[in-house]
Design an enzyme around this catalytic site. Structure first.
Site, PDB file in Angstrom:
ATOM      1  N   TYR A 158      38.086  40.750  32.244  1.00 32.75           N
ATOM      2  CA  TYR A 158      36.909  41.701  33.301  1.00 32.75           C
ATOM      3  C   TYR A 158      37.658  42.164  35.116  1.00 32.75           C
ATOM      4  O   TYR A 158      37.087  42.572  35.220  1.00 32.75           O
ATOM      5  CB  TYR A 158      35.618  40.425  33.478  1.00 32.75           C
ATOM      6  N   LYS A 165      32.319  41.832  41.218  1.00 32.90           N
ATOM      7  CA  LYS A 165      30.592  40.833  40.673  1.00 32.90           C
ATOM      8  C   LYS A 165      30.361  39.945  41.913  1.00 32.90           C
ATOM      9  O   LYS A 165      29.243  39.979  42.407  1.00 32.90           O
ATOM     10  CB  LYS A 165      30.372  40.490  39.401  1.00 32.90           C
TER      11      LYS A 165
END
Ligand code: N5H
Length: 257
Positions: A158, A165
């Site tokens: 990720y 995020k």
């Protein structure tokens, strides 16, 4: 308490196709009677949205371009919305981007350019949009963005999106504090893995889903509709004291160590 969405105008940003989280949210809000305004970044998405809107009972929804990396473009989009719709009650922000080559290997190899691109599209855009939405939310409002567990802990591959995020979730808190004075709430839904266009090309996506099915408290993956239902809750008067929150819609997986 009034939980109807009749005469509620909600902006949906980030529908790319029928598997998009933004579309999952749109379908649920539409069923509840909301008037939807769609924005898109890529011309290809416009055609997809037009086709998807044809499947809805009430097809009278605005579809507008909005490049979330361009402040002037955002301003123009919201100006058009102000002229055509007037007051808005909600914004669903479901937009993210990172270079494909930076979603594998080691995070330490992230380029400056790739880092800033992911932050620009995936995190800063929420602030730019909240600033434009605020003056149109004269009856109070609710802003909902979409996050992922990789912003709280290390999730393999990720990488640069995880840092974006984390930035998005921190932005939610600061925006909630600023906009709370105007009765505007800002929250995030941290969704479990879904087979969206973003997930396309992720080589070990199936194994990520398998872990959720085996280890999450509910022992199953989640659906688009479940994210849509949670968004409906966050847009509704059922959640009027909730702001600055990250609500996990992930079968409880985030609790597992
Ligand atoms: C741990 C994982 C799997 C690995 C990471 C996936 C990250 C996905 C997020 C970003 C936003 C995807 C992305 O930008 C892909 C682009 O490089 C290429 N795709 C495109 O350009 C398409 C055509 C357009 C429409 O996509 C975008 N974004 O504009 C996370 C997964 C288990 C969960 C997941 C998939 C999370 C997430 O953030 O979406």
């Amino acid at each position: 308490m009034n939980i109807s969405f009749e005469n509620k105008n909600i902006i949906i940003m980030g529908v790319a196709n029928k598997r998009s989280i933004a579309w999952g949210i749109a379908e649920v809000l539409h069923k509840a009677g909301a008037n939807l305004i769609f924005t898109y970044g890529k011309e290809r998405s416009k055609k997809n949205i037009e086709k998807l809107v044809e499947t809805l009972e009430n097809q009278n929804h605005l579809i507008l371009p909005c490049d979330v990396t361009d402040d002037e473009a955002i301003h123009q989009t919201f100006n058009t919305i102000k002229e055509k719709v007037g007051i808005i009650h909600g914004v669903a922000h479901s937009v993210a981007f990172a270079n494909k080559e930076e979603l594998e290997g080691e995070f330490v190899d992230t380029s400056r350019e790739g880092f800033l691109l992911a932050q620009n599209v995936s995190a800063y855009s929420l602030t730019a949009i909240a600033r434009e939405a605020r003056p149109l939310m004269t009856e109070g409002g609710s802003i909902v963005t979409i996050s992922y567990l990789g912003g709280e802990r290390v999730v393999r591959n990720y990488n640069v999106m995880g840092v974006a995020k984390a930035s998005l979730e921190a932005s939610v808190m600061y925006l909630a504090n600023d906009l709370g004075k105007d009765d505007i709430r800002v929250n995030a839904i941290s969704a479990g893995p879904l087979r969206t266009l973003s997930a396309k090309g992720v080589s070990d996506f199936n194994s990520v889903v398998k872990v959720i099915e085996e280890r999450s408290p509910l022992r199953r993956s989640i659906t688009l509709e479940e994210v849509g239902n949670t968004a409906l809750f966050l847009f509704s008067e059922l959640s009027t004291a909730i702001t600055g929150e990250v609500l996990h819609v992930d079968s409880g997986y985030h609790t597992i160590g």
